[in-house]
Scaffold this motif. Structure first.
Motif, PDB file in Angstrom:
ATOM      1  N   SER A   4       0.845  -1.194   0.000  1.00 40.55           N
ATOM      2  CA  SER A   4       0.000   0.000   0.000  1.00 40.55           C
ATOM      3  C   SER A   4       0.879   1.242   0.000  1.00 40.55           C
ATOM      4  O   SER A   4       1.939   1.268   0.609  1.00 40.55           O
ATOM      5  CB  SER A   4      -0.951   0.002   1.199  1.00 40.55           C
ATOM      6  N   SER A  15       3.009  -1.595   5.858  1.00 44.21           N
ATOM      7  CA  SER A  15       2.564  -2.236   4.637  1.00 44.21           C
ATOM      8  C   SER A  15       3.494  -3.404   4.325  1.00 44.21           C
ATOM      9  O   SER A  15       4.563  -3.544   4.925  1.00 44.21           O
ATOM     10  CB  SER A  15       2.607  -1.223   3.490  1.00 44.21           C
ATOM     11  N   THR A  28      -3.806   3.679  -1.385  1.00 40.65           N
ATOM     12  CA  THR A  28      -4.903   3.409  -0.457  1.00 40.65           C
ATOM     13  C   THR A  28      -4.965   4.512   0.594  1.00 40.65           C
ATOM     14  O   THR A  28      -3.943   5.054   0.980  1.00 40.65           O
ATOM     15  CB  THR A  28      -4.720   2.058   0.264  1.00 40.65           C
ATOM     16  N   PHE A  57     -11.137  -1.104   6.307  1.00 41.73           N
ATOM     17  CA  PHE A  57      -9.878  -1.790   6.104  1.00 41.73           C
ATOM     18  C   PHE A  57      -8.974  -0.829   5.363  1.00 41.73           C
ATOM     19  O   PHE A  57      -9.430   0.060   4.665  1.00 41.73           O
ATOM     20  CB  PHE A  57     -10.044  -3.117   5.370  1.00 41.73           C
ATOM     21  N   SER A  60      -2.526  -2.863   3.053  1.00 47.42           N
ATOM     22  CA  SER A  60      -2.338  -3.929   2.061  1.00 47.42           C
ATOM     23  C   SER A  60      -3.646  -4.587   1.642  1.00 47.42           C
ATOM     24  O   SER A  60      -3.805  -4.946   0.483  1.00 47.42           O
ATOM     25  CB  SER A  60      -1.370  -4.981   2.589  1.00 47.42           C
ATOM     26  N   SER A  61      -4.587  -4.744   2.562  1.00 45.95           N
ATOM     27  CA  SER A  61      -5.874  -5.332   2.196  1.00 45.95           C
ATOM     28  C   SER A  61      -6.596  -4.456   1.181  1.00 45.95           C
ATOM     29  O   SER A  61      -7.163  -4.956   0.203  1.00 45.95           O
ATOM     30  CB  SER A  61      -6.755  -5.509   3.434  1.00 45.95           C
ATOM     31  N   ALA A  64      -4.734  -4.586  -2.227  1.00 40.75           N
ATOM     32  CA  ALA A  64      -5.046  -5.807  -2.974  1.00 40.75           C
ATOM     33  C   ALA A  64      -6.393  -5.685  -3.670  1.00 40.75           C
ATOM     34  O   ALA A  64      -6.555  -6.123  -4.821  1.00 40.75           O
ATOM     35  CB  ALA A  64      -5.023  -7.011  -2.042  1.00 40.75           C
ATOM     36  N   ALA A  65      -7.363  -5.059  -3.010  1.00 40.44           N
ATOM     37  CA  ALA A  65      -8.669  -4.851  -3.634  1.00 40.44           C
ATOM     38  C   ALA A  65      -8.564  -3.890  -4.818  1.00 40.44           C
ATOM     39  O   ALA A  65      -9.222  -4.085  -5.846  1.00 40.44           O
ATOM     40  CB  ALA A  65      -9.657  -4.316  -2.598  1.00 40.44           C
TER      41      ALA A  65
END
Length: 138
Positions: A4, A15, A28, A57, A60-61, A64-65
């Motif tokens: 991120s 991250s 993000t 959230f 990194s989550s 990824a999205a």
């Protein structure tokens, strides 16, 4: 592996990191930058911007999205409809900006971790990118 980044291209604390282990970065939001992303279907009580039917959230989550959504967006473009998953990975890894060079302490190799950049989708000439997917139009 996705890292991120802040919107200005700088990595966020905590991250994913490691040259040779992180493939791509995506922007993000973070709470100190105006809030995290909110997703539906998880109830969180409280006064934050994600209370009610949303959960937050970040990092990194969320990155990824963003990358997953970017792949879906590229696949929806007729010019890139024939991309396999591996070709899509290559396309996203070569379509980048704000690269941070570094060296892997694990194997001593030089690597770059770059921010996802979909500017090529707006270009009229995408022959280079289409070649990564074997031509594109289905």
């Amino acid at each position: 592996t996705v890292q991120s980044r802040r919107y200005d291209g700088r990595p966020l604390k905590n991250s994913n990191f490691g040259f040779g282990t992180v493939d791509l970065a995506a922007p993000t939001p973070k709470s100190d930058q105006g809030g995290s992303l909110c997703v539906a279907s998880t109830h969180v009580s409280g006064d934050d911007e994600c209370s009610g039917d949303y959960a937050d959230f970040a990092q990194s989550s969320a990155a990824a999205a963003v990358v997953t959504g970017a792949a879906a967006l590229v696949w929806s473009d007729r010019r890139f409809g024939n991309c396999s998953a591996e070709q899509m990975r290559t396309l996203l890894l070569t379509s980048r900006s704000h690269c941070l060079p570094g060296r892997s302490s694990r194997n001593g190799s030089d690597y770059e971790v770059c921010l996802l950049d979909l500017a090529f989708l707006a270009a009229k000439d995408t022959a280079r990118e289409q070649a990564l997917c074997g031509g594109g139009v289905r």
